[in-house]
Design an enzyme around this catalytic site. Structure first.
Site, PDB file in Angstrom:
ATOM      1  CD1 TRP A 105     -15.515 -29.367  10.010  1.00 21.38           C
ATOM      2  CD2 TRP A 105     -13.839 -30.604   9.208  1.00 21.38           C
ATOM      3  NE1 TRP A 105     -14.387 -28.591  10.018  1.00 21.38           N
ATOM      4  CE2 TRP A 105     -13.344 -29.315   9.530  1.00 21.38           C
ATOM      5  CE3 TRP A 105     -12.951 -31.539   8.689  1.00 21.38           C
ATOM      6  CZ2 TRP A 105     -12.014 -28.946   9.346  1.00 21.38           C
ATOM      7  CZ3 TRP A 105     -11.624 -31.174   8.505  1.00 21.38           C
ATOM      8  CH2 TRP A 105     -11.166 -29.895   8.829  1.00 21.38           C
TER       9      TRP A 105
ATOM     10  NE  ARG B 228     -12.292 -37.802  15.100  1.00 21.90           N
ATOM     11  CZ  ARG B 228     -11.249 -38.615  15.077  1.00 21.90           C
ATOM     12  NH1 ARG B 228     -10.723 -39.031  16.188  1.00 21.90           N
ATOM     13  NH2 ARG B 228     -10.729 -39.011  13.935  1.00 21.90           N
TER      14      ARG B 228
ATOM     15  CE  LYS C 180      -4.963 -36.432  17.237  1.00 24.03           C
ATOM     16  NZ  LYS C 180      -3.760 -35.658  17.463  1.00 24.03           N
TER      17      LYS C 180
ATOM     18  CG  HIS D  18      23.643 -22.418  -1.167  1.00 25.44           C
ATOM     19  ND1 HIS D  18      24.746 -22.219  -1.960  1.00 25.44           N
ATOM     20  CD2 HIS D  18      24.044 -23.239  -0.174  1.00 25.44           C
ATOM     21  CE1 HIS D  18      25.770 -22.899  -1.487  1.00 25.44           C
ATOM     22  NE2 HIS D  18      25.369 -23.532  -0.387  1.00 25.44           N
TER      23      HIS D  18
HETATM   24  C1  F6R Z   1       1.004 -32.142  13.191  1.00 19.62           C
HETATM   25  C2  F6R Z   1       0.133 -33.273  13.012  1.00 19.62           C
HETATM   26  C3  F6R Z   1      -0.001 -33.890  11.659  1.00 19.62           C
HETATM   27  C4  F6R Z   1       0.059 -35.402  11.803  1.00 19.62           C
HETATM   28  C5  F6R Z   1      -0.220 -36.070  10.451  1.00 19.62           C
HETATM   29  C6  F6R Z   1      -0.123 -37.578  10.546  1.00 19.62           C
HETATM   30  O1  F6R Z   1       1.065 -31.722  14.507  1.00 19.62           O
HETATM   31  O2  F6R Z   1      -0.466 -33.714  13.952  1.00 19.62           O
HETATM   32  O3  F6R Z   1       0.962 -33.427  10.782  1.00 19.62           O
HETATM   33  O4  F6R Z   1       1.318 -35.748  12.288  1.00 19.62           O
HETATM   34  O5  F6R Z   1      -1.492 -35.709   9.995  1.00 19.62           O
HETATM   35  O6  F6R Z   1      -1.045 -38.097  11.449  1.00 19.62           O
HETATM   36  P1  F6R Z   1      -0.880 -39.542  12.029  1.00 19.62           P
HETATM   37  O7  F6R Z   1       0.366 -39.559  12.864  1.00 19.62           O
HETATM   38  O8  F6R Z   1      -2.101 -39.775  12.861  1.00 19.62           O
HETATM   39  O9  F6R Z   1      -0.778 -40.476  10.867  1.00 19.62           O
END
Ligand code: F6R
Length: 612
Positions: A73, A27, A607, A510
């Site tokens: 973090w 993470r 993540k 455009h």
């Molecule tokens: C791109 C990516 C992010 C997630 C976004 C939503 O590869 O992983 O754009 O799609 O942060 O995350 P979730 O799906 O966990 O709500």
């Protein structure tokens, strides 16, 4: 994203904590630490380095059966040893690990300073340790002290507290930042993510926002944070079983989780489709959405809400719903929706889309919808996550744990789930049985077709090698290809840091066409559909201006039309986006690999975004 672990039981706590922290490394973090109670004293060990550095530092000098650990973090204060968690009070009696952001930290720190408390770190978390210690004077139970402290706290938290005067318990609390309890045999685990505990137990309890729990080795009790409606001890939350396996969090033969998860897609997709395709009635079975035929027919609009790739998957869903069910449909970033005081329409079906199920903007959008009486279902990967629980009904994605920051297999399963939703909505309206049968067969063929695409990874890697030096890239698509182009640009940006922009094909003329020259490659999505000739002419326009073109297509293209052609198998045109997206994942991966990026943990990204 910070990570939390906690343990209480009969084992040596230190290896459990270190192993838990190791499994949360994916993470992202900048420092790590742990605290245990040893001979009634707190021992705290921290490092501004990696979990391995912490392991080296701990050595075998510490034995304990209770402890907490953290990977940090930095949000308040730079990443150094002092700011690393756990944080303690002045006497070294209370230790706290915390994820999230305390918004009124400044006032809390000032108030402590005014009382003569000397804070040693720059963090928001340290204030909590001092405040809990002050509340826990005398015989006050630790849980009460935590609860009293949190009454003064504004912001988000998942936290675990250790107290030397109560060496047989951990107190945990959640508000906006995930906390899960792992229930073992006379031992208990606490973590911010099941990744840290699946090797020990599959029985888990997810805390909801505004809940606090007292955890002993043999039992636990979860109660609302405000103390109202106190649950009886025997009536605590019932554990659920997690689907994940410890191996899901191991790389095995792969160098990165992103590549592993790209290759897991055929299997993940088979899981998502299993038991959900109905040949007899040429439709889909999505029992979890809990809507009967009459309710399905009364839906006048479908709106998908998600963030980032989940939003682009929602756009794919909107195209599918309009095509198959002929119901107006669109997608909107949940982050916009939640802030713009949306008109909530009772005849609209809202679909909250999220891999993690913890993304705060999406959760807030769901809460706003529920407050205003909107019908909302979830399309969520992590069972037991906040969005899944808040929606209460929906479609689980069954993609398995997604460890890499870049979403791949979850996105494919989102799009497949929306194809099934569109089919279901279509079949109670105008979609014929024959067309339904065609889509059912098309969905069934997808895993094998993705296998075929993956078998030609070396071709995509070769194209990636040719274009990896580009500083910018356009991703062009129209209608079915448009969300694919957006997702492809997003993937390239986030893992390779190459600037990429997505444009609808007809919008090029455009304005953006002015940017086309020999150093601006365009990747054009060319589905084998009724817009094929339009897409071919887009490619010709780009090439006429000297722009290199990569065509990603399910069609047979004229020779020499593009500088590179990546073919995917021809399937049912409505489902083409699911296939066309896969080479774009591979392309982003191989460009990033060529540029030496940290693929699983792109800079500045986490993540799931659970804090503001
Ligand atoms: C791109 C990516 C992010 C997630 C976004 C939503 O590869 O992983 O754009 O799609 O942060 O995350 P979730 O799906 O966990 O709500």
């Amino acid at each position: 994203m910070c990570g939390i672990v906690g343990y209480i039981g009969r084992r040596d706590a230190v290896p459990v904590l270190l192993e838990g922290l190791r499994s949360l490394e994916y993470r992202g973090y900048d420092s790590a630490g742990l605290a245990v109670i040893h001979r009634n004293r707190l021992q705290v060990i921290k490092t501004a380095g990696r979990v391995q550095d912490l392991r080296d530092r701990v050595g075998d000098r510490t034995k304990a059966t209770i402890g907490i650990g953290h990977t940090r973090w930095a949000t308040h204060g730079e990443p150094n040893e002092t700011n690393a968690h756990p944080h303690t009070d002045t006497e070294g009696r209370i230790a706290v690990v915390h994820n999230g952001i305390i918004e009124n930290a400044e006032q809390l720190r000032d108030a402590l300073g005014a009382k003569g408390v000397k804070l040693v770190s720059d963090t928001d978390t340290e204030a909590l340790a001092h405040m809990i210690a002050a509340e826990a004077a005398g015989d006050t139970p630790l849980e009460e002290a935590v609860r009293a402290t949190l009454r003064h706290v504004e912001g988000t938290y998942g936290l675990v507290v250790l107290d030397t005067r109560h060496p047989g318990e951990l107190v945990v609390a959640r508000n906006g930042s995930p906390i899960v309890l792992g229930i073992g045999e006379s031992e208990m685990f606490v973590a911010s993510d099941v990744a840290a505990l699946v090797r020990y137990t599959k029985q888990v309890v997810y805390l909801d926002d505004a809940e606090v729990a007292t955890v002993h080795a043999a039992d636990y009790r979860v109660v609302p944070l405000d103390g109202s409606g106190r649950r009886a001890a025997g009536d605590s939350k019932v554990p659920t079983t997690v689907e994940a396996e410890a191996g899901d969090y191991e790389l095995g033969a792969y160098e990165d989780f992103m590549r592993k998860e790209i290759h897991e897609q055929p299997e993940a997709l088979r899981r998502a489709l299993r038991g959900r395709l109905d040949d007899r009635f040429a439709t889909a079975k999505l029992g979890g959405i809990n809507l009967d035929a009459r309710e399905l027919r009364s839906i006048r609009r479908v709106k998908f809400l998600g963030c980032g790739s989940a939003y682009y998957a929602g756009q794919m869903g909107a195209v599918l719903v309009e095509e198959l069910a002929r119901i107006p449909s669109d997608a909107e970033p949940a982050s916009e929706f939640r802030y713009r005081n949306p008109v909530v329409d009772p005849d609209t079906l809202y679909v909250a889309v999220s891999q993690s199920g913890e993304t705060l903007d999406t959760l807030m959008a769901v809460q706003e919808l529920r407050r205003k009486g909107g019908q909302v279902i979830g399309a969520v990967n992590v069972v037991g996550s906040a969005i899944g629980r808040e929606c209460g009904r929906g479609v689980f994605l069954h993609a398995g744990p997604e460890v890499a920051v870049a979403s791949t297999k979850a996105l494919t399963n989102m799009a497949a789930s929306f194809a099934m939703l569109a089919l279901l909505l279509g079949r109670v309206r105008d979609l014929s049985a024959a067309s339904g049968q065609r889509i059912v067969a098309g969905l069934r063929a997808l895993p094998g077709q993705i296998d075929q695409i993956l078998a030609h990874e070396d071709l995509v890697a070769e194209v990636a090698g040719r274009f990896a030096d580009a500083e910018h890239m356009f991703f062009i698509g129209r209608v079915r290809g448009w969300p694919v182009a957006r997702e492809g640009a997003q993937k390239l940006k986030e893992v390779s840091y190459v600037h990429a922009e997505a444009y609808q094909a007809a919008e090029l003329k455009h304005g953006p066409l002015a940017l086309i020259n020999s150093s601006m490659p365009s990747l054009v999505i060319v589905p084998a559909d009724e817009l094929l000739s339009k897409n071919i002419s887009t490619i010709e326009q780009i090439r006429a201006r000297g722009g290199p073109v990569i065509a990603v297509t399910s069609a047979e293209l004229p020779p020499y039309l593009a500088d590179a052609v990546i073919r995917v198998p021809a399937g049912e045109p409505e489902l083409d986006p699911l296939l066309l997206n896969v080479p774009l994942q591979l392309l982003a991966y191989h460009v990033a690999a060529k540029l030496g990026r940290d693929i699983d943990k792109p800079r500045n990204l986490a993540k799931s975004v659970t804090v503001e």
